[in-house]
Each structure stands twice: as C-alpha cells, then as structure tokens.
Design an enzyme around this catalytic site. Structure first.
Site, PDB file in Angstrom:
ATOM      1  N   GLU A  34       0.937  -1.136  -0.022  1.00 15.08           N
ATOM      2  CA  GLU A  34       0.017   0.000  -0.111  1.00 15.08           C
ATOM      3  C   GLU A  34       0.927   1.358  -0.070  1.00 15.08           C
ATOM      4  O   GLU A  34       0.559   2.282  -0.584  1.00 15.08           O
ATOM      5  CB  GLU A  34      -1.027   0.122   1.195  1.00 15.08           C
ATOM      6  CG  GLU A  34      -2.054  -0.690   0.998  1.00 15.08           C
ATOM      7  CD  GLU A  34      -1.825  -2.422   0.931  1.00 15.08           C
ATOM      8  OE1 GLU A  34      -0.788  -2.610   1.546  1.00 15.08           O
ATOM      9  OE2 GLU A  34      -2.723  -3.279   0.894  1.00 15.08           O
ATOM     10  N   HIS A  39     -11.355  -5.261   8.024  1.00  8.47           N
ATOM     11  CA  HIS A  39     -11.817  -4.614   6.706  1.00  8.47           C
ATOM     12  C   HIS A  39     -12.761  -3.581   6.620  1.00  8.47           C
ATOM     13  O   HIS A  39     -12.987  -3.028   5.728  1.00  8.47           O
ATOM     14  CB  HIS A  39     -12.248  -5.851   5.798  1.00  8.47           C
ATOM     15  CG  HIS A  39     -11.570  -6.976   5.510  1.00  8.47           C
ATOM     16  ND1 HIS A  39     -10.895  -7.736   6.213  1.00  8.47           N
ATOM     17  CD2 HIS A  39     -10.743  -7.286   4.303  1.00  8.47           C
ATOM     18  CE1 HIS A  39      -9.859  -8.465   5.434  1.00  8.47           C
ATOM     19  NE2 HIS A  39     -10.104  -8.176   4.197  1.00  8.47           N
TER      20      HIS A  39
HETATM   21  C1  LIG Z   1      -2.564  -4.920   3.796  1.00 10.12           C
HETATM   22  C2  LIG Z   1      -3.881  -5.945   3.004  1.00 10.12           C
HETATM   23  N1  LIG Z   1      -3.885  -5.597   1.811  1.00 10.12           N
HETATM   24  C3  LIG Z   1      -4.644  -6.047   1.051  1.00 10.12           C
HETATM   25  C4  LIG Z   1      -5.293  -7.113   1.454  1.00 10.12           C
HETATM   26  C5  LIG Z   1      -6.167  -7.802   0.685  1.00 10.12           C
HETATM   27  N2  LIG Z   1      -5.742  -9.374   0.523  1.00 10.12           N
HETATM   28  C6  LIG Z   1      -6.309 -10.257   1.131  1.00 10.12           C
HETATM   29  S1  LIG Z   1      -5.376 -11.771   0.994  1.00 10.12           S
HETATM   30  C7  LIG Z   1      -4.570 -11.041  -0.278  1.00 10.12           C
HETATM   31  C8  LIG Z   1      -3.491 -11.744  -0.919  1.00 10.12           C
HETATM   32  C9  LIG Z   1      -2.373 -12.165  -0.178  1.00 10.12           C
HETATM   33  O1  LIG Z   1      -1.678 -13.007  -0.762  1.00 10.12           O
HETATM   34  P1  LIG Z   1      -0.620 -14.154  -0.085  1.00 10.12           P
HETATM   35  O2  LIG Z   1       0.046 -13.014   1.010  1.00 10.12           O
HETATM   36  O3  LIG Z   1       0.114 -14.971  -1.039  1.00 10.12           O
HETATM   37  O4  LIG Z   1      -1.456 -14.928   0.831  1.00 10.12           O
HETATM   38  P2  LIG Z   1      -2.528 -15.871  -0.001  1.00 10.12           P
HETATM   39  O5  LIG Z   1      -3.890 -15.705   0.081  1.00 10.12           O
HETATM   40  O6  LIG Z   1      -1.945 -16.508  -1.074  1.00 10.12           O
HETATM   41  O7  LIG Z   1      -2.645 -17.106   1.119  1.00 10.12           O
HETATM   42  C10 LIG Z   1      -4.769  -9.528  -0.454  1.00 10.12           C
HETATM   43  C11 LIG Z   1      -4.332  -8.530  -1.369  1.00 10.12           C
HETATM   44  C12 LIG Z   1      -5.148  -7.249   2.866  1.00 10.12           C
HETATM   45  N3  LIG Z   1      -5.912  -8.069   3.563  1.00 10.12           N
HETATM   46  N4  LIG Z   1      -4.270  -6.650   3.832  1.00 10.12           N
END
Ligand SMILES: Cc1ncc(C[n+]2csc(CCOP(=O)(O)OP(=O)(O)O)c2C)c(N)n1
Ligand SMILES: Cc1ncc(C[n+]2csc(CCOP(=O)(O)OP(=O)(O)O)c2C)c(N)n1
Ligand SMILES: [Mg+2]
Ligand SMILES: [Mg+2]
Lengths: 325, 321, 325, 321
Positions: free
Chosen positions: C62, C131
């Site tokens: 972000e 959220h």
């Molecule tokens: C700070 C933040 N930015 C965006 C999100 C939205 N979000 C939730 S899961 C995700 C993807 C995360 O990817 P990864 O770390 O690879 O975890 P995975 O979901 O693949 O287990 C995002 C962008 C969030 N929860 N927190």
C-alpha cells in the site's frame, strides 16, 4: 514533590516504572543512545541504569516498533515505545489502529495489549509540517485506544505511569517544546487517573477547554481577561480518550459559554468533538455560540512569522471569549 | 523408523485429513446462501505446511496466523466446534463471535493472534519473540504469511529487526504462487522468496510445502536453531491454493492445466499414499481416520448451528481490559 | 443518462477518463485481473480495453502504491490508485498525509499532485473490523486532501471524474455494499462539482445531514416521519472536504434542528464537525440540541446481529429527529 | 584523459568545494543563536556522493532527496542564495520559505522533491520513474537515502515494485555508518547494504563514497543501464557523516578515533589533492575555486539576510492548486 522539568518528570515516570516492574521495557529510535546529551530528554540516563536488555534502540522502522509493542504486550510485557515525531505515527498506524486497538476485541476479550506509545509532538519548533502535525483527533476517533495529553510536569509523570500500567493501549502525546518547562511533580509511583479532566482555573462566565500546551495559552488568556473583569474557567482535559464528558458538561452548564483551544487543525479536530458534545448535551445551558480556536486548515508552516501565525495564541482565545459575552 | 516417529506421522495424517474435511465442509456451507456470514478463505491444498510446521513446534512456541488460519489452528489442536461456531458468529465461538473466520485467536493454545492485514503477522511475531527472548525462554514465535505478503514493508521491517536482535522468529512463507488474482511472476520479482533471507544475514530455505514430512523436518531444524539463540530463520514452503482466493472466487484467471497439475500433488492424498506404501496405514485405518474427521466436522457443524448468537448489545463488550 | 449500478457508474467514470486523457492510469491490487468476475466491480474490463501499461496490477504494497501515485502525479500524470479496504489506508497514510497532502505546500506551490485514491469501504459486509473501518474523518482532518463520498451512481461517476481531473489529491470513498445498487448516471464526461452538497429531500422541521449510504438511511427515516406528519430535509454532503458549510448552515438556519448520521464511530467522527459548525455559526437558529446518530465507539463487530446493532438505522435516525421536535 | 574529462572533473571539484563552503557557513550561522530557524542537518563529508551521482545524471533525470539535501541541490545547480533564503524562511527562498532547510524542491532543476520522512524517497522515486517509463523517456529517477532509511518498509516496497516493473530508478544508499546516534552495527544486521539488491534480482554495487571519481563512474554505468530499460539499480556509497546528525549534535557517542580516521579521508580535500597530483589543478586555480565558492556563499547569505519574510497570512497560500 520534586521541582523539575516536564522532560525530567517523564524520565522519572519511566525510571519508576522500570524499577518497579520487570515487565516494563522501553524501545524506540535513540531512546538509549541519543544525539541529545540533555537531561531534559525523557529517556536520558535510562540505558546506563537499566541496560540494553530493557532500553532498546531500534532501527528506523516505525511499523516494526509498534509491532514489537503489540506482540510483546500480547505476551504479557508492558512495552513503552516511542514515536519520534507525531507525523511518523502514520507509519505505525496500521499496527496501532488495526492491531493494538482491535485485537483484544477480535479475540473476544482473551488477549490484552497493555502497551504505551509515547509520541513526541508540537507545532512550534521550526521543523515544518513533516515533523509537526498534531494528529490526536485521529487517535481519539479509534475505539480501543486511550489518549493522554499532559500539560504540566505532574501530569506528564502521573499520566504516563497510569498509561504504562493500564491494561489497554495508551498513547501519551508529549509536546517537545514543553520538555524544558518546569513545575512540581510527585516522587515515586504516583499516578494520575486516565480520563479525568481538571479545572485549572475556576471561573463563572465562560469555559475554555484545552489540553497540552494550549492550556497555557488558555490560562494566559484567562489571566488577561480577569484584568478586564471577565471570569473564565479553564478546563485541562488531560486525557482525550476516555474523554471526561461530565467535566466538560459540568463546566459548560455552569458558565453557559464554551471556547475550545488546540494547536491541531480546526476541521475535524478534537475541538469539534467538544463543541458537538456541548451542542448535544448542554444545549439548554448555552447562552452563546460555541467557538473553536485552532490552527487554520493548513500544514504547519516553516517560516517563523508564518509558524507563529498558524498557532492559536492567548489573544485569539481572549477575542473568542469576548465575542461571546 | 521408530514407533514414536510412526505415531507422529499418523497424527500428522489425521490432522491433514481433519483440516481438509473441515474446510471442505465450509466450502459446502458457503455454497448454500445464508449459512455462513462473510467471506470464506480456505487453506485447501496448503495443509502440509500448517501441519508440518506446527508439528515441529513445542507447546511453549507461539503461533501468529493470517487470513488462511483454519489449518494452523486445527493443526495446533483447536476444537473444530469452537472454530465452526466462531465462523458462524455464535457466542460459543472460540472468540465469542467477535472474530469470525478471519481473526481467530487461541492464546490457550499459544495461537497468540491472527491478523488479516496482509503482512502484519511478522512484526507481531517479532514482538512475541522479543517477549520470549526477554524472559529467557527457549521458545520461538512462528508466523505464517503468503508470497503476496512478502511485498509488504512490514515484513521487511520485521525480518530486519528480528535478524538484528537475533529474535527467535520462524518466518514461514507459504508460497502458494498467487496473491489474489496475481500470479507469482506478476507480483514478485524473484522466483524464490527464501533468497530474501540473505538480505538480513538470516538462514533461509525453500522446502516442498506439499510434503508434510519435509516441512516437518526442515521446520524442526530451523526451529531448533531459533530456540538456541541463533536468530530468526525463513522457511519458504512451495505449495498451492487449490480452491481460489476465497469461496466466491471462480478462478477464471488460473490456467486450467495448473489446477490439474497441482491436484495431482494434493498434499493430503500424497501423505496418505506414502504412509500406505510404507505400510504404516492400512485401508481400514485410513477409512477410520477419514471417518473420524468427518464425524468431528459434522459434530462441529451441529454444535455451531444450534448455538445461539451473542446478544446484539454484547457488541459493546470485550473492547477494554 | 444511463441506468446502471453504482459499480458500473464508477467503471464508466474510469473508462471515460482513460479514454479522454492519456495521463490517466489506474493502479492497485487486482484492478486489472481480479478474483471477482463481476461487471459491477469498478475496474472490470479496463485491463482488456486499455492494456497493462495503463491498468496496473500492483504487489500487495500500500505504501508503494501511494508513493507511485504521488511520484507520478508530481511528474504530471493523473494516477487513480485503489486501496482495497479502508483500514489498509493506514499503511498508505504517510504517503497520503505527509506527502500527497503536504508536498505542494512545502514546494511553495511549485509542484502539484493531481492524484486520485479510490478507497473501498463499508461497515456491513460481514468481514469484521480489519476490513470495515470508516476513517473519513481522518482524511477530512488533513489539509491538502479533498474527500468525496458519493451516495448514488450519478455522484459516484461525477465526483470521481472531478477527482481525477482535479489538480489536487482527492480521496473518493466507495462503500462496496452500494456497488450493486442502481440508478441513473450521465453518459460521457459529466462531472459533479467537488465541495457542493445537495438537498436530496426538502423539508421544514429538521435537517438531517448524511453522506454515502447513510443518505439512504436518512431518506428512509424521512419517509417514515413524513407519514407521521413531520417534514424533514435531507442533505447529502457528497464531499467532506471541501465541506459545503453554506449548505449545512443554510438548511439548519431554515429548519432550526440538526441530526447528523454516519456509519463511522461517533467520537471525533465527521458528525462532530457538522455539529460544531452548527453550534458555532447557526447557534441563534437552533431550536433544539444537535443529535449525532453514528456507530458506537467500538470496532465494527463480525457477528451478524452485532454488526446490525452497530450500524445506525432509519429507526435510530427517526428517533433522534422526534426527540428534537 | 580528454580535455572534456578534465573540465568535468574540475567542475566536480568546484561543486565539492561549493557544497562544503555552503554548509560550513550554515554551521557557523547555526552556532550563533537566532540566525537560523530550526534544525540544521548537513551533508559535510558526504559531498562526493552528491556530486559524483548528480554529475552522472542527464538534465531529464529526476532527483528525489532526503533530509541531507543541500549537497544534492547544489550539485544539481541550485542557486546558493535561493537555498540560503529558504533556510532562513524568507519569501525569496526557493520555496517561498514554506519548506525551510528540510524539504526543498527545485522542479525547475528536476530535483522533484525532498522528503524528510526517512525512507519516503524511494516510493516517491518509483512513482516518478514510472512516469518516465510511461512516457517512453530514456531517463531515470535517482533517489538518495541513508543506511538508517534502509530499515523502513517503504524502501523495501519501492525496490520490490521497481524491480518487478523494471522501473528506471537509481537507488543511492548513502551509508554514512550512522542513523542518528545508532551506529551501523546497532541498527542494521548486514554490513553491506548493496547485498539487499539480490533480494529483488536487481543490480547492486558498493562504491567508495568519498571518491567522487569512482562514484561518478559507477553511477554513470548504473544510470545507463536504468535508462536502457534494464530496471532499477542500487548503489551503496560508503561515506561518513563528519559533523554529527545535526548541528546541535555534539557526537558524544562517536569514538574519537573514528572521527579522526575519517577526517583524513575528507572527500573534498582528497579530490583537490588528486587533481593537484595529476597536474589538473594548480595552487592558484585551487585558491580561485575556493575563493569563488566563499564569495558565492557570502553573497548568498547577504541576499538571504536582507530578504524579507513572507507575510504571516501568506501561510494560507500554496496549499491548493
Ligand atoms: C494490507 C492488506 N492489503 C490487502 C489485503 C487484501 N488481501 C487479502 S489476501 C490478499 C492476497 C495475499 O496473498 P498472499 O500473501 O500470497 O496470501 P494467500 O492469500 O495467497 O494465502 C490480499 C491482497 C489485505 N487483507 N491486507
Ligand atoms: C520516518 C522517520 N522516522 C524517524 C525520523 C527521524 N530521523 C531523522 S534522520 C534519522 C536517521 C536516518 O539515518 P540515515 O537514513 O542513515 O540518514 P543519515 O541521517 O545518516 O543521513 C532519523 C531516525 C524521520 N525523519 N523519519
Ligand atoms: Mg499467496
Ligand atoms: Mg546514515
């Protein structure tokens, strides 16, 4: 009681807490070895006395500093971390607002986060708006955070001690220009309650609500108005969350008039909350409009005459009061 | 292979099967409108990471979890009924319905907290590890995060601090090759995330995250180093998100053959086959393990569904200690 | 005019801006390839139409996303970046508050930062407080930021277009649960002015000020009260900064009563500013106390009955109005 | 050695001398109470990094600076009088007195902005570099940050994004071995910051930051790669903060012999000696260069001191475009 500076009073609180309870540790950028060789700096001497296990200089990593506090607090320690200048709290704000303030709630009350954040603040030390930006209204808007904002050495010590031993996250805002002001403060573990405002000058015709160094602005204005025969009550909030609503309402119901003063920007500042409170719950007592005396809606300017222009002074407070009577 | 080892591996298999059964049920319920509130984010396909790592932890070790937390919690021994009730927002849930599916904390099991802010776990874990170090405990904080999370500044700050202070943190990067709808190559400039460890003079390794035995073995070795004061370590576990980001995700952006390829590498099935081949798991035993898991899950659902919601105004509780 | 959803209206604004001006680009997590295959999601179809040079999926970073916007804006581009959920704006808040909002001022007006931030918000989609956390009061408290908060598809399009072509940083708050609500919105490049509120229902006895989905809450309450013979005026702020103070004061001076409604926490929320404004500048017209109808000071709860409890509804608004007349 | 090269090196020497003279004067003024508002943070000892890097840039390249900005600005050709007036908060300052010493921007010289939030420069530079890439320009964004700043999450996010998108960013880490009162070993787990580049599959190099020629040579090579679309690069310049963190800092925490050791490596003196030894700089020329620098600085001070302050209520201007 001891006589000393605001900075020494904070130092005494930290010293007292570290001596009293092994769970207390202090961390931040330069809280141990500092570029300032000044006994009025709050963490002065702590490293020598308590050692590098308990007085931790950190990398320049505000999110990690706050994460350290949140994680360690969850494990039962009593972290006291420092954010070097108020605007940098933005960098720690996810950890503070989405974690420190919410994780207990999310756990259904299973975990608690007894951490303390000391934030160095102030709008009048010629550093410009990336170092000077009072954001206390942000913190007061976030459920789960307590916010103390001392105006004098005794409260600087007493509120910080309460913060450290409070089982909730507490942010204590320290206006750096106050570090060198002097006053009495108690010896030892004497705490000031969080959430209790104080009438620092009694009066009949108008209530001036302030906190931090604005209390001195308010007192100066009240003193001047007294010469003109006007009786002004000055209320030092001391804590912005929990907010001592009863104290505000009690005073406003008595005087029928309200002026709020703060160094932060006017729009959506804490003064809005105080004014709204009066308009909601002391409306019948109000004899005149409410007035807010605050910084205009600009970043804190650098150029000395503009920095002075930006900051509410006693004259502005006095004018606001006079406009109401 | 000692008897102890065999028992441990059978336990791991039971956990793998339980995790899968639990989340398959959530997926089923999520498909029926109105049975589950909110978004359901599952660890289906990644169970071997959770089970392998958690098996390598001691009870004093602390776990910090992320949005894909169910498997971490179940592997740590959380009661399925309490989780299911929580997921439904019931008062009997493990966090009184305050957390829901996304933020479950079980401090009684040393699952200290869960954050759904991507990348927030590592600094929290560094804080927990500091407390362990401060107390002189031979224990560590294990934190799970994704390949996507590795792009967050907070992860860098936490690794840097942990390395500098030699904090006992086991960083586990569950590289499932996706962050939302962005594939690894679209969101990350390096193919292997364990190479980030060198940036902090920290131990870093990559392991096949679909192989519970290997995950366990590497996690155990790294955890031991952490506990002995050698500082933090980073374990990248390569695995795959078999069901899309969340249950509403139809994976329209995922190459079909990729899904097929990884289905063949299903970590639960693979582990069952291996134990069977090694003669540790008979067909009867396997049926029993699966049957028990299914039964526990059904019981959990029954418990959760009959449990009452918390009173609306209890929303005002639990904020302040 | 076209009929469509709130999400489609935003999409139309983005599409219009991208087509109109090569300086416009869109960036964020999943703004190109999304897990949502839903035409009501605002960035749907943009990647296919404008390509990966102008529709940029970013890593989960972000601060870097906001830095991208600030740096690119300083170079003359018109970035439109997305923050996926409102609480994550904390992670971008240094870039937004200390940079986007201040760097022009610090430059003495040499540089400008014509960037737009779309923030996905809302307190009622069962995801819990990490959220769901409406922080618009934070943004409105920061000089240098404009903040739009549309309640309907026409404004969702018109305000976003104005934001994109405004030479200042503008945050547009989009409540996700509104994405699927329908209405009319203009075709092409039709902009709605930033800083102009709108009377969405005229009335005589009480002013209800709201923004975003709370406008619908207010309208429902007004409708119900009309049946009881009470005439309520509903003012949709549309923009929180600049705040249309004249519109608020004009309505309050006319009706003599004020209720403010929002989904964010009560203390130090935007309602405090509106209430303070009335108490300062429309005091003589006020016939009754001001009332704020807002979320209690708790994080947004997860459990469905508690999430409903948290959110101000039409009944609460109606009760507040009735308590004043 | 071509004549062009010789001229360039003499120009670099003049700049080094000017930077030093300018900041020596600030230091002098800062010691007299009331002559300068606020904190004075100087780049004394680090001039070869500023001058070497900036000399390697083309006019289209963009610079993003940090709290130690004076040398970056002067190297880029900023008028000393405008800077001095700004430092004093005067209306004639380069930013009308709005920025002061800490945040000077000179977009007319493509010094796009300065941030005093440690670590903020890199994401801002990535944004500027994106704009250059977007416009198809063969130009880059160069950003200066410190060894302390390398611990900030924003630096990680920026490097990661720049590497992923192959943005033309030249990251210059001025490793002066201190972050405030914390020495490198106390705030950073690695000795060399250029090794962080590998974490992003980015080019990374370390150079002697007290040698203007070497800094120039390496910066030129890396800048060329950036401009040609090879993605970002990280140049760590090892140097030393000769006057403490700020002018109020008495350096009580710095080992005396360290200061002595680095004084012997003074980059301005060393460059003068080298040019003299190579026969490029006569004693007369040297006197002239130093005399000119001193004269320009005195002129700057005179200009700034007689210049009026802005009107107090002009504080309300310049916020909105
Ligand atoms: C700070 C933040 N930015 C965006 C999100 C939205 N979000 C939730 S899961 C995700 C993807 C995360 O990817 P990864 O770390 O690879 O975890 P995975 O979901 O693949 O287990 C995002 C962008 C969030 N929860 N927190
Ligand atoms: C985000 C942030 N945190 C803390 C500070 C206070 N601060 C100013 S300079 C500095 C040290 C930075 O060290 P380094 O990056 O090495 O730069 P140097 O001062 O050595 O040039 C600190 C901590 C700041 N300006 N910004
Ligand atoms: Mg992933
Ligand atoms: Mg340094």
């Amino acid at each position: 009681m001891t006589k000393g500076t605001f900075g020494q009073a904070i130092n005494s609180a930290l010293d007292t807490a570290l001596a009293l309870d092994k769970r207390v540790f202090v961390a931040g950028e330069g809280v141990g070895v500092s570029i300032h060789a000044d006994p009025n700096m709050p963490t002065s001497g702590l490293l020598a006395k308590y050692g590098p296990e308990r007085v931790k200089d950190t990398p320049v990593s505000e999110a990690a500093i706050m994460g350290l506090a949140v994680g360690a607090a969850a494990m039962g320690l009593l972290p006291v971390v420092e954010i070097m200048f108020f605007p940098f709290i933005t960098l720690a704000s996810d950890m503070l607002v989405n974690h420190a303030a919410k994780l207990r709630y999310l756990s259904g009350g299973k975990t608690s986060f007894p951490l303390t954040v000391r934030v160095k603040a102030g709008v009048n030390f010629s550093a410009g708006c990336q170092h000077s930006h009072n954001l206390e209204a942000w913190l007061a808007h976030c459920p789960g955070l307590k916010v103390a904002f001392p105006s004098n050495p005794a409260d600087a010590k007493g509120l910080l001690l309460s913060a450290i031993f409070d089982p909730n996250p507490v942010v204590v805002v320290e206006e750096m220009p106050l570090y060198w002001t002097t006053g009495q403060y108690p010896k030892g573990d004497q705490r000031a309650p969080l959430g209790r405002a104080e009438v620092v000058r009694a009066g009949r015709e108008c209530t001036v609500v302030a906190y931090g160094s604005a209390v001195h602005t308010a007192l100066a204005a009240a003193e001047g108005l007294a010469q003109k025969g006007l009786s002004v009550e000055v209320l030092d909030l001391r804590c912005l969350a929990p907010l001592d609503r009863e104290a505000v309402l009690g005073s406003v119901r008595k005087t029928g008039r309200l002026v709020v003063v703060h160094d932060a920007n006017k729009t959506c500042g804490l003064g809005a909350e105080i004014a709204a409170l009066a308009a909601e719950q002391a409306f019948e007592s109000l004899k005149a409009p409410v007035r807010r005396v605050a910084a205009p809606d600009i970043p804190v300017p650098f150029s000395p005459p503009q920095e002075r222009f930006n900051r509410p002074d006693a004259r502005a407070v006095a004018e606001a009061v006079e406009s109401l009577v | 292979m000692s008897a102890k080892n065999a028992a441990r591996r059978l336990e791991m298999y039971s956990k793998l099967v339980l995790c899968r059964a639990f989340e398959d049920k959530i997926s089923e319920l999520a498909a029926e409108r109105g049975r589950l509130p909110g978004m359901q984010i599952l660890a289906t396909g990644q169970e071997a990471v959770a089970v392998g790592v958690v098996q390598a932890l001691s009870p004093e070790d602390v776990v910090v979890s992320n949005h894909r937390s169910h498997a971490h919690l179940l592997a740590r021994g959380a009661e399925p009924g309490l989780l299911m009730a929580e997921i439904m927002g019931k008062a009997a849930g493990i966090n009184k319905g305050k957390s829901g599916t996304l933020h479950m904390a079980a401090p009684e099991l040393n699952v200290l907290m869960t954050s759904t802010v991507v990348g927030a776990g590592p600094p929290l874990a560094a804080g927990a590890a500091f407390a362990l170090q401060y107390a002189g405990k031979e224990a560590l904080a294990a934190v799970f995060f994704g390949d996507g999370a590795a792009a967050e500044g907070s992860v860098h700050e936490a690794m840097n601090l942990a390395a500098l202070w030699r904090l006992p943190v086991l960083f586990i990067c569950e590289n499932n090759r996706w962050a939302g709808a962005q594939g690894l190559a679209e969101h990350c400039p390096v193919e292997s995330l364990s190479q980030r460890a060198a940036a902090y003079a920290m131990i870093g390794e990559t392991v096949d995250g679909n192989d519970a035995d290997r995950v366990f073995a590497r996690a155990r070795t790294l955890a031991e180093a952490c506990r002995l004061g050698r500082g933090p370590a980073l374990l990248e576990a390569r695995t795959y998100r078999m069901r899309g980001h969340g249950e509403y995700d139809r994976q329209h952006y995922v190459p079909k053959d990729e899904i097929e390829r990884w289905r063949a590498l299903d970590p639960v099935e693979a582990y069952g086959r291996r134990l069977t081949e090694e003669g540790l798991l008979s067909a009867d035993q396997d049926r029993a393990v699966r049957g028990q898991a299914r039964a526990r899950v059904l019981e959990a659902v029954a418990f959760a569904e009959q449990a009452p919601y918390p009173a609306p105004n209890q929303a005002l509780e639990d904020l302040w200690a």
